[in-house]
Design an enzyme around this catalytic site. Structure first.
Site, PDB file in Angstrom:
ATOM      1  N   SER A 102       8.753  -8.627  -1.708  1.00  0.00           N
ATOM      2  CA  SER A 102       9.649  -7.575  -2.171  1.00  0.00           C
ATOM      3  C   SER A 102      11.102  -8.020  -2.143  1.00  0.00           C
ATOM      4  O   SER A 102      11.508  -8.792  -1.258  1.00  0.00           O
ATOM      5  CB  SER A 102       9.481  -6.346  -1.284  1.00  0.00           C
ATOM      6  OG  SER A 102      10.468  -5.385  -1.553  1.00  0.00           O
TER       7      SER A 102
ATOM      8  N   TYR B  66       7.094   6.568   6.556  1.00  0.00           N
ATOM      9  CA  TYR B  66       7.737   5.841   5.453  1.00  0.00           C
ATOM     10  C   TYR B  66       6.682   5.119   4.618  1.00  0.00           C
ATOM     11  O   TYR B  66       6.738   5.106   3.385  1.00  0.00           O
ATOM     12  CB  TYR B  66       8.768   4.836   5.975  1.00  0.00           C
ATOM     13  CG  TYR B  66       9.406   4.061   4.859  1.00  0.00           C
ATOM     14  CD1 TYR B  66      10.325   4.666   4.010  1.00  0.00           C
ATOM     15  CD2 TYR B  66       9.050   2.736   4.604  1.00  0.00           C
ATOM     16  CE1 TYR B  66      10.884   3.974   2.953  1.00  0.00           C
ATOM     17  CE2 TYR B  66       9.597   2.034   3.546  1.00  0.00           C
ATOM     18  CZ  TYR B  66      10.514   2.661   2.717  1.00  0.00           C
ATOM     19  OH  TYR B  66      11.047   1.982   1.664  1.00  0.00           O
TER      20      TYR B  66
ATOM     21  N   GLN C 236       9.042  -9.891  -6.331  1.00  0.00           N
ATOM     22  CA  GLN C 236       9.282  -8.587  -6.938  1.00  0.00           C
ATOM     23  C   GLN C 236      10.774  -8.336  -6.994  1.00  0.00           C
ATOM     24  O   GLN C 236      11.476  -8.462  -5.989  1.00  0.00           O
ATOM     25  CB  GLN C 236       8.580  -7.505  -6.109  1.00  0.00           C
ATOM     26  CG  GLN C 236       8.842  -6.082  -6.588  1.00  0.00           C
ATOM     27  CD  GLN C 236      10.081  -5.496  -5.949  1.00  0.00           C
ATOM     28  OE1 GLN C 236      10.504  -5.933  -4.892  1.00  0.00           O
ATOM     29  NE2 GLN C 236      10.693  -4.518  -6.610  1.00  0.00           N
TER      30      GLN C 236
ATOM     31  N   ARG D 112       4.703   7.243  -4.912  1.00  0.00           N
ATOM     32  CA  ARG D 112       5.957   7.388  -4.165  1.00  0.00           C
ATOM     33  C   ARG D 112       7.149   7.778  -5.032  1.00  0.00           C
ATOM     34  O   ARG D 112       8.240   7.975  -4.510  1.00  0.00           O
ATOM     35  CB  ARG D 112       6.273   6.077  -3.447  1.00  0.00           C
ATOM     36  CG  ARG D 112       5.255   5.729  -2.381  1.00  0.00           C
ATOM     37  CD  ARG D 112       5.385   4.297  -1.913  1.00  0.00           C
ATOM     38  NE  ARG D 112       6.497   4.047  -1.024  1.00  0.00           N
ATOM     39  CZ  ARG D 112       6.501   4.241   0.286  1.00  0.00           C
ATOM     40  NH1 ARG D 112       5.430   4.731   0.862  1.00  0.00           N
ATOM     41  NH2 ARG D 112       7.554   3.963   1.009  1.00  0.00           N
TER      42      ARG D 112
ATOM     43  N   ASP E  24      -2.500  -1.262  -9.706  1.00  0.00           N
ATOM     44  CA  ASP E  24      -1.931  -0.905  -8.410  1.00  0.00           C
ATOM     45  C   ASP E  24      -1.916   0.611  -8.288  1.00  0.00           C
ATOM     46  O   ASP E  24      -1.715   1.298  -9.275  1.00  0.00           O
ATOM     47  CB  ASP E  24      -0.490  -1.455  -8.358  1.00  0.00           C
ATOM     48  CG  ASP E  24       0.287  -1.004  -7.137  1.00  0.00           C
ATOM     49  OD1 ASP E  24       0.240  -1.730  -6.129  1.00  0.00           O
ATOM     50  OD2 ASP E  24       0.950   0.048  -7.199  1.00  0.00           O
TER      51      ASP E  24
ATOM     52  N   ARG F  56      -8.293   0.959  -2.012  1.00  0.00           N
ATOM     53  CA  ARG F  56      -8.528   0.980  -0.558  1.00  0.00           C
ATOM     54  C   ARG F  56      -9.714   0.102  -0.152  1.00  0.00           C
ATOM     55  O   ARG F  56      -9.758  -0.386   0.970  1.00  0.00           O
ATOM     56  CB  ARG F  56      -8.807   2.420  -0.081  1.00  0.00           C
ATOM     57  CG  ARG F  56      -7.630   3.353  -0.176  1.00  0.00           C
ATOM     58  CD  ARG F  56      -6.510   2.978   0.771  1.00  0.00           C
ATOM     59  NE  ARG F  56      -5.332   3.812   0.569  1.00  0.00           N
ATOM     60  CZ  ARG F  56      -4.360   3.541  -0.309  1.00  0.00           C
ATOM     61  NH1 ARG F  56      -4.419   2.449  -1.056  1.00  0.00           N
ATOM     62  NH2 ARG F  56      -3.332   4.343  -0.427  1.00  0.00           N
TER      63      ARG F  56
ATOM     64  N   GLY G 101      -3.760   3.143  -5.219  1.00  0.00           N
ATOM     65  CA  GLY G 101      -4.981   3.821  -4.808  1.00  0.00           C
ATOM     66  C   GLY G 101      -6.096   2.905  -4.331  1.00  0.00           C
ATOM     67  O   GLY G 101      -7.124   3.384  -3.858  1.00  0.00           O
TER      68      GLY G 101
ATOM     69  N   THR H  30      10.245  -4.429 -11.119  1.00  0.00           N
ATOM     70  CA  THR H  30       9.831  -3.042 -10.913  1.00  0.00           C
ATOM     71  C   THR H  30      10.695  -2.127 -11.772  1.00  0.00           C
ATOM     72  O   THR H  30      11.913  -2.088 -11.613  1.00  0.00           O
ATOM     73  CB  THR H  30       9.965  -2.661  -9.430  1.00  0.00           C
ATOM     74  OG1 THR H  30       9.080  -3.489  -8.671  1.00  0.00           O
ATOM     75  CG2 THR H  30       9.601  -1.196  -9.221  1.00  0.00           C
TER      76      THR H  30
ATOM     77  N   GLY I  85      -2.017  -2.211  -1.113  1.00  0.00           N
ATOM     78  CA  GLY I  85      -0.769  -1.885  -0.441  1.00  0.00           C
ATOM     79  C   GLY I  85      -0.919  -1.379   0.976  1.00  0.00           C
ATOM     80  O   GLY I  85      -1.119  -2.161   1.910  1.00  0.00           O
ATOM     81  N   ARG I  86      -0.925  -0.077   1.148  1.00  0.00           N
ATOM     82  CA  ARG I  86      -0.812   0.494   2.482  1.00  0.00           C
ATOM     83  C   ARG I  86      -1.758  -0.102   3.529  1.00  0.00           C
ATOM     84  O   ARG I  86      -1.320  -0.331   4.658  1.00  0.00           O
ATOM     85  CB  ARG I  86      -0.984   2.018   2.415  1.00  0.00           C
ATOM     86  CG  ARG I  86       0.200   2.724   1.725  1.00  0.00           C
ATOM     87  CD  ARG I  86       0.012   4.232   1.715  1.00  0.00           C
ATOM     88  NE  ARG I  86       1.094   4.941   1.056  1.00  0.00           N
ATOM     89  CZ  ARG I  86       1.123   5.271  -0.233  1.00  0.00           C
ATOM     90  NH1 ARG I  86       0.116   4.941  -1.018  1.00  0.00           N
ATOM     91  NH2 ARG I  86       2.142   5.936  -0.733  1.00  0.00           N
TER      92      ARG I  86
ATOM     93  N   TYR J 236      14.053  -5.851  -7.844  1.00  0.00           N
ATOM     94  CA  TYR J 236      14.788  -4.655  -8.257  1.00  0.00           C
ATOM     95  C   TYR J 236      16.053  -5.145  -8.930  1.00  0.00           C
ATOM     96  O   TYR J 236      16.895  -5.793  -8.278  1.00  0.00           O
ATOM     97  CB  TYR J 236      15.164  -3.791  -7.058  1.00  0.00           C
ATOM     98  CG  TYR J 236      14.012  -2.989  -6.489  1.00  0.00           C
ATOM     99  CD1 TYR J 236      13.391  -2.001  -7.242  1.00  0.00           C
ATOM    100  CD2 TYR J 236      13.578  -3.205  -5.190  1.00  0.00           C
ATOM    101  CE1 TYR J 236      12.340  -1.258  -6.710  1.00  0.00           C
ATOM    102  CE2 TYR J 236      12.525  -2.473  -4.663  1.00  0.00           C
ATOM    103  CZ  TYR J 236      11.912  -1.493  -5.426  1.00  0.00           C
ATOM    104  OH  TYR J 236      10.885  -0.766  -4.907  1.00  0.00           O
TER     105      TYR J 236
END
Lengths: 395, 395, 395, 395
Positions: free
Chosen positions: C136, C54, C158, C295, C323, C327, C325, C186, C346-347, C160
């Site tokens: 979020s 996910y 953030q 995503r 935002d 790393r 990519g 977003t 992020g990740r 929605y």
């Protein structure tokens, strides 16, 4: 399903159904893989590692080998349709001589390490399919025997000009006497390239006595030895290593070679337009655009990328053969579209030789020609001589 | 969670929640992988190797297949936001006919080697999702049975023009009688391509009797045989191989075909702008830009790279379908943005067929359409007809 | 070796020796890999497959994810020397607020599937290193609790925007009340993207009840339910899926949201210069250039490739966060050089969360900041605000 | 086969047959792989993981390391033929000093972690082949001992300017006293780079006491310590980490260093043309174009891509050495063609050291020089000083 009426010229009006049904009707997997990549893998599995690596390897990090293959990605065929390709004419004229197909088998030395029948097997296979053959100075069998095996098939003799000019003259005269149609002088090997695979195996085939048959059979070479090569093969091999090339050659020396013979002379190993023009100015009637399959200089330019520049630089009637990276029919179509008169095929047929001798070489020839024939047709051409740069989209 | 009010048109006002919850609510892993790459891997694991390779393979070294996929990397979607994509209209008009979605299932021959239900299963799945279907001349079942399975779903018949013009005429008339909406003449296969996977397996499905149902059911073809195909299937198969194509066709012959029928004619296998114009000048109302999924010419240009050139070359009202390399919704959006009216989907649904018959094809259709629907919306469009080149950044 | 005088601001005058010696002096391998690639591999090994996928996955074939990373290869840092980088100032001003570092932790929903402590752990870790945190809407814990865990660290919420405008208003008001410093709306998720990994696992975290704490704690949302979520969590989850987004939004709706609050509004998910200008015209004070980490739309443009175009399109005083990519420190330097005011990570920190909770997130923050600090210095800068495009060579 | 007449200068008129027959005549596989890629793999297998990774690794994600190697693909050699390369002159003049070959062994610190003989072994091997050697400030043995092992071979001393200017002065004076020919000031390491391999191993060689021999043997450094390093090595190591560099240096400080000595000064770690000019304006007589083998800044520009820009920016008589990515002879030819006066070889010989001490380094030197010699000749040159950009085709 046979195709009896074409037995004398097995391709030409080659129908792909013939090719297909050969294997189809039996349902058997062919002995020699049709896919050249699988062919190479199969050879790697089956052959002695030293022999395989000697054939497969290149100079240094093999960047040139990779560039040779990658270059084809940049010149893409734009197939045309509805052009009547019911019959195709693959023949062409090279150095004034009719070739049934625009393909030569490249000169490969030391074939004896690959298969005990060496050049004789390869020459016979070439003759079966009427594919012109270039006999290496470093053939495993004397050039006269190779010529005999080739019969009427076009035959060129590849020459390494020796430090010993009498030896060079002797080789040229023997080739002329044996019926060769042209002399291909290799210019890119004043020194043997830095082949890491061989160095890391401690292997050089000539030192094991293979690939020097044209020397040990030559009166001039034999005169240089203290003992006949039959009695002291090691000394003969070492003498070969000393004299096989002449690193001091300059362009004038090409003229000297051209004057040794009435045969047309072709300069092999040309990558720069100025060198192409120089070769033609010094007696050559054609050039082979080649980086020796990536075996001489690492990080060298892809031969294909230089082809259009060289074609542009030389007179229209000069012969241009392309060598280095050809694996399939589409590769040949690309090179022909960029202006080559013919292409030279190397490693694949040597793998065929290693796997099944004469039959293996013949199988590789058959597959290459069938693929070429189909690709020519499906690109929208019924004659290889009509293929020009409009066949391509370049990136 | 159901979406009952949309039962008659299962997408269109497709909500992604519907798609998600199908699998989500059960918590089960779907039988048919949603990811087309995993789908292909799964098919490779499950299917007979010869059948899988026949579908998956391409011409020569498969450079064209790779180029087809890689080309999409150069045309990247620039998603737009805040554009109200609450409902989306995926419908479009192709050849004057309303398509619920801008997608066709590409003509695939010999489906019987993949699944015993062959085209019937595929056609029924297409009908479930109202996806236009192109029936191959080399279908595993007679075109009349395929038409029946399709019901009201738009249906095109793909034609290989035979050497036997009476046979060609018969096939066209049968398609017209069976209710097909268009004739797609494949121009890029005067000869079957050089498919190394099949050659190395010694496999051609037609010789095993699959993919020739439209021939063995045809009175003209049957008249050519000494014995009925039921009695001597091998002879029928070999006769098929002899006559299925006519390599001598020229543009005028397309006009002859167009005059055989009142149906619109589409020329498939076009890669050059001049050929697109020639097709339209000779009776076609549209073209399928395609390199046959990379199955005919190795090292050919990516079909996608030629799409904008062809769109530019033809009149605005000519139909342009894009084929070769479509795997996901984003691929379709790219092709539509470059000017295609619809796209043609090939290998993925064939893998679905192999894995689960009709349900497998239906599952691939459902996933492709849901992905397309979402991607259209997330790119900022509420109607596929609005997508143009401004959707893309080209590199 | 300690660095006590800097205890209150653990980086800023960060010395790399401090970072090194943490691990060096013990000679231990760190629990959380420093290398983000190994971190991801480690997370893949340790975490539940559904949770890992996910987080790790993207839309469709994940071409956008790969493009995001590959884009950095085209903008290469040209380090400068002899510029006195003995102390570095990593602080910057974003939306008029002082940030200790030009980095935010990106909004990540459903963190509870990764680690039972979810957002609370992440927020505490962010606070340890004073890294601004974006909570979020789909946080695993109510936004008020997350705000408390963040303390004085800059905090953005953030949003929605829901189909239910009362719910949207309630969320904004709660964020304002809880002390958030900005609202990040977003815009790129009117629909959830086509995530093949999740689809192939039949997994959507929200349906398992994670990531909906801001909804189940909201009076407007609770009023929509027949039963309290505590009694019927499944129904609550399904209601969430129905209302979490509003696919019909247009630019005017952003103005409506901006008027709901005195907080600055930032528009997230911008990839087109016109959309950036539209956002600023409709009440936003800044944009987050992002493709949602790949995503949402497959084959979309790399976010980095759009960054300079968007920077050029907007007024100099508009805030631009990058935002997608990021790393490592060098990635941040590239984005800052192309005109971003800050970057969003992020990740990697989510993997840290999964492997070791708060300590894991803190470790990822520490490493990222140390790497950034060193890279800024070694690129020749002593203040991040000085970095501009002259730091780069573009290909 | 020996080559006795050349024993005093083992290359120069180096014949490739000599190199070949070394291994050929024995038929043995060489102890040290000739292929640098296999050499690295072999080292990875044989050496302690921490030592190998310290040598092999780079900054961050090692994007710079990959870019360094990939850059060579864009500058391809166009070999010329028939140019008389019977003898080659590899010698050149660097900083007014005759070099037998256009190659230096790059400064490598902490060699003691690789092999117990450290710099002494390397220096002796360099002397065997007369390859100029650059002794690192962080050598494993005192610079005086290294100088002695080098004998008459050209020797440069690499300087990290310390925070303690007295220490810097002491090191420079010791180098001058010991007979070094130049001072190479490394400018790209005001801070140690972010090396993820080392961080993830918790390893820094200096903290284990290796690579600080020039410090513990220095009176100024010893004065800084409370206890002699022999008694408290850990404290010495930590003091080293504190003072080895000075991150506050500016260009004027290079002038200060240049005034400390009569030796020529070379600035190492230059990537920007302006920095090259600044170095020359502040007392340097040359620059080393280098990104420290990718060990300092991730995602930095390939050093090779900056070489032509720097060559263009500086006066013709300024010395330009190229470092970062050299692995084989062809790489050196490319760098020389782009304007470098000499190249600096790093990791390969360190692997040789690890595998076989002095003999290993000597073997790597021999192979590199033989490869270089052949590649120079086969590219069509008989003297390295003649190589210019006309040797290349750039893409």
């Amino acid at each position: 399903m046979t195709d009896d009426e074409d037995a004398s010229t097995p391709y030409g009006r080659h129908r792909q159904t013939t090719v297909y049904t050969t294997g189809m009707l039996t349902g058997n997997v062919p002995d020699i893989p049709v896919d050249p990549d699988r062919l190479a893998e199969h050879a790697e599995e089956e052959l002695d590692g030293r022999a395989y690596d000697y054939v497969a390897g290149g100079a240094g990090g093999e960047s040139t080998m990779r560039a040779n293959r990658r270059a084809f990605e940049d010149y893409r065929i734009v197939p045309r349709v509805m052009r009547d390709t019911g019959t195709r004419d693959l023949s062409t004229t090279v150095l004034g001589q009719e070739f049934a197909v625009p393909v030569l088998l490249a000169p490969i030395g030391a074939q004896g390490i690959i298969h005990e029948d060496g050049d004789i097997a390869s020459a016979r296979a070439a003759a079966r399919w009427d594919v012109p053959y270039v006999c290496s100075t470093q053939a495993s069998e004397p050039l006269e025997d190779v010529a005999e095996a080739l019969g009427d098939t076009p035959k060129w003799f590849q020459l390494y000009a020796s430090e010993d000019r009498d030896l060079t003259r002797s080789l040229v005269e023997r080739a002329e006497d044996a019926g060769y149609d042209a002399i291909v002088v290799t210019l890119d090997t004043p020194h043997l390239g830095w082949r890491e695979r061989d160095l890391d195996r401690g292997f050089l085939p000539f030192l094991d006595g293979d690939g020097i048959a044209n020397y040990t059979s030559d009166p001039v070479f034999r005169d240089r030895l203290d003992q006949p090569p039959e009695e002291n093969p090691r000394a003969a091999a070492q003498e070969f290593v000393q004299v096989f090339s002449d690193a001091t050659l300059i362009w004038g020396d090409l003229g000297w070679i051209a004057e040794l013979t009435d045969l047309p002379v072709v300069a092999k190993g040309i990558l720069h337009p100025e060198d192409a023009r120089a070769a033609l100015d010094h007696g050559a009637e054609g050039v082979v655009v080649s980086n020796h399959g990536g075996r001489q200089v690492d990080n060298a330019v892809a031969a294909l990328d230089q082809l259009p520049r060289i074609v542009e630089a030389v007179d229209e009637d000069a012969t241009v053969v392309f060598d280095s990276g050809i694996r399939r029919g589409a590769d040949a179509v690309v090179a022909l579209a960029l202006g080559a008169d013919a292409v030279s095929l190397g490693r694949p047929w040597v793998y065929g030789l290693g796997l099944a001798g004469e039959d293996g070489v013949a199988s590789v020839c058959e597959n290459f020609l069938a693929d070429l024939d189909l690709t020519v047709a499906l690109a929208g051409y019924d004659a290889v001589d009509d293929i020009d740069e409009s066949a391509l989209r370049t990136s």
